[in-house]
Write a protein that holds these residues in place. Structure first.
Motif, PDB file in Angstrom:
ATOM      1  N   MET A 157       0.811  -1.410   0.406  1.00  0.00           N
ATOM      2  CA  MET A 157      -0.059   0.042   0.011  1.00  0.00           C
ATOM      3  C   MET A 157       0.813   1.269   0.156  1.00  0.00           C
ATOM      4  O   MET A 157       0.755   2.955  -0.356  1.00  0.00           O
ATOM      5  CB  MET A 157      -1.408  -0.217   1.259  1.00  0.00           C
ATOM      6  CG  MET A 157      -2.715   0.644   1.104  1.00  0.00           C
ATOM      7  SD  MET A 157      -3.449   0.516   2.096  1.00  0.00           S
ATOM      8  CE  MET A 157      -2.572   1.924   3.651  1.00  0.00           C
ATOM      9  N   SER A 158       1.973   1.218   0.629  1.00  0.00           N
ATOM     10  CA  SER A 158       2.681   2.396   0.563  1.00  0.00           C
ATOM     11  C   SER A 158       3.724   2.554  -1.025  1.00  0.00           C
ATOM     12  O   SER A 158       3.478   3.620  -1.111  1.00  0.00           O
ATOM     13  CB  SER A 158       3.929   2.131   1.732  1.00  0.00           C
ATOM     14  OG  SER A 158       3.644   2.374   3.228  1.00  0.00           O
ATOM     15  N   VAL A 159       4.254   1.772  -0.789  1.00  0.00           N
ATOM     16  CA  VAL A 159       4.038   1.586  -3.136  1.00  0.00           C
ATOM     17  C   VAL A 159       3.343   2.565  -3.932  1.00  0.00           C
ATOM     18  O   VAL A 159       3.801   3.328  -4.799  1.00  0.00           O
ATOM     19  CB  VAL A 159       5.313   0.740  -3.077  1.00  0.00           C
ATOM     20  CG1 VAL A 159       5.636   0.479  -5.040  1.00  0.00           C
ATOM     21  CG2 VAL A 159       6.648  -0.327  -2.093  1.00  0.00           C
ATOM     22  N   ILE A 160       2.373   1.517  -3.558  1.00  0.00           N
ATOM     23  CA  ILE A 160       1.145   2.357  -4.555  1.00  0.00           C
ATOM     24  C   ILE A 160       0.485   3.494  -4.614  1.00  0.00           C
ATOM     25  O   ILE A 160       0.270   4.237  -4.788  1.00  0.00           O
ATOM     26  CB  ILE A 160       0.023   1.248  -4.592  1.00  0.00           C
ATOM     27  CG1 ILE A 160      -0.112  -0.100  -4.887  1.00  0.00           C
ATOM     28  CG2 ILE A 160      -1.719   1.792  -4.910  1.00  0.00           C
ATOM     29  CD1 ILE A 160      -0.761  -1.619  -4.105  1.00  0.00           C
ATOM     30  N   GLY A 161       0.621   3.743  -2.804  1.00  0.00           N
ATOM     31  CA  GLY A 161      -0.081   4.794  -2.474  1.00  0.00           C
ATOM     32  C   GLY A 161       1.628   6.243  -3.352  1.00  0.00           C
ATOM     33  O   GLY A 161       0.964   7.247  -3.459  1.00  0.00           O
ATOM     34  N   ALA A 162       2.354   6.063  -2.708  1.00  0.00           N
ATOM     35  CA  ALA A 162       3.545   6.535  -3.901  1.00  0.00           C
ATOM     36  C   ALA A 162       3.514   6.681  -5.402  1.00  0.00           C
ATOM     37  O   ALA A 162       4.352   8.057  -5.316  1.00  0.00           O
ATOM     38  CB  ALA A 162       4.974   5.818  -3.263  1.00  0.00           C
ATOM     39  N   ILE A 163       3.249   5.643  -6.105  1.00  0.00           N
ATOM     40  CA  ILE A 163       3.080   6.182  -6.950  1.00  0.00           C
ATOM     41  C   ILE A 163       1.745   6.471  -7.279  1.00  0.00           C
ATOM     42  O   ILE A 163       1.988   7.629  -8.009  1.00  0.00           O
ATOM     43  CB  ILE A 163       3.121   4.864  -8.390  1.00  0.00           C
ATOM     44  CG1 ILE A 163       4.087   4.313  -7.680  1.00  0.00           C
ATOM     45  CG2 ILE A 163       2.162   4.697  -9.530  1.00  0.00           C
ATOM     46  CD1 ILE A 163       4.256   2.375  -8.313  1.00  0.00           C
ATOM     47  N   LEU A 164       0.971   7.180  -7.239  1.00  0.00           N
ATOM     48  CA  LEU A 164      -0.070   7.639  -6.727  1.00  0.00           C
ATOM     49  C   LEU A 164      -0.081   9.133  -6.588  1.00  0.00           C
ATOM     50  O   LEU A 164      -0.291   9.628  -7.306  1.00  0.00           O
ATOM     51  CB  LEU A 164      -1.651   7.009  -6.077  1.00  0.00           C
ATOM     52  CG  LEU A 164      -2.209   5.665  -6.322  1.00  0.00           C
ATOM     53  CD1 LEU A 164      -3.247   5.014  -5.787  1.00  0.00           C
ATOM     54  CD2 LEU A 164      -2.499   5.771  -8.236  1.00  0.00           C
ATOM     55  N   ASP A 165       0.857   9.008  -5.849  1.00  0.00           N
ATOM     56  CA  ASP A 165       0.920  10.819  -5.101  1.00  0.00           C
ATOM     57  C   ASP A 165       1.289  11.222  -6.157  1.00  0.00           C
ATOM     58  O   ASP A 165       1.354  11.964  -6.499  1.00  0.00           O
ATOM     59  CB  ASP A 165       1.725  10.654  -4.367  1.00  0.00           C
ATOM     60  CG  ASP A 165       0.747   9.956  -2.565  1.00  0.00           C
ATOM     61  OD1 ASP A 165      -0.195  10.890  -2.700  1.00  0.00           O
ATOM     62  OD2 ASP A 165       1.081  10.372  -1.826  1.00  0.00           O
TER      63      ASP A 165
END
Length: 110
Positions: free
Chosen positions: A99-107
């Motif tokens: 979730m951290s990796v996906i959230g960083a990509i979405l940000d």
């Protein structure tokens, strides 16, 4: 307005991470938004207390114990949010990383 966008992005990241991982289930997008809100509250209140209480262990492990704290926050959110299920500590740890990796990509995208 930025807080609402951040909640929406966190909800999308949670849905994508639950879709990828077989040990995590989220019933729907509304549940993902509730999960994002609960995680925001837990990260604002409980996480700093846990970090303060575990400073010696965190220093000893060169910061890797923060991953354990993240997994504990996910497990606490599992307990608090109906419709969000994590099968165990390892899945909570993997879920927090994904979730951290996906959230960083979405940000980065938005």
């Amino acid at each position: 307005m930025g807080f609402i966008v951040k909640l929406l992005l966190t909800g999308v990241a949670a849905m994508l991470a639950a879709y990828i991982l077989p040990g995590v289930q989220i019933d729907g997008f509304v549940t993902a938004l509730i999960l994002a809100l609960v995680l925001a509250v837990l990260n604002a209140i409980v996480r700093p207390i846990l970090i303060f209480l575990t400073i010696p262990v965190t220093i000893l492990t060169l910061g890797l114990f923060l991953l354990v704290i993240n997994a504990l926050i996910i497990l606490l959110a599992d307990y608090l949010v109906a419709g969000f299920d994590v099968d165990g500590f390892i899945w909570a740890l993997i879920f927090s990383l994904v979730m951290s990796v996906i959230g960083a990509i979405l940000d980065l995208i938005f």
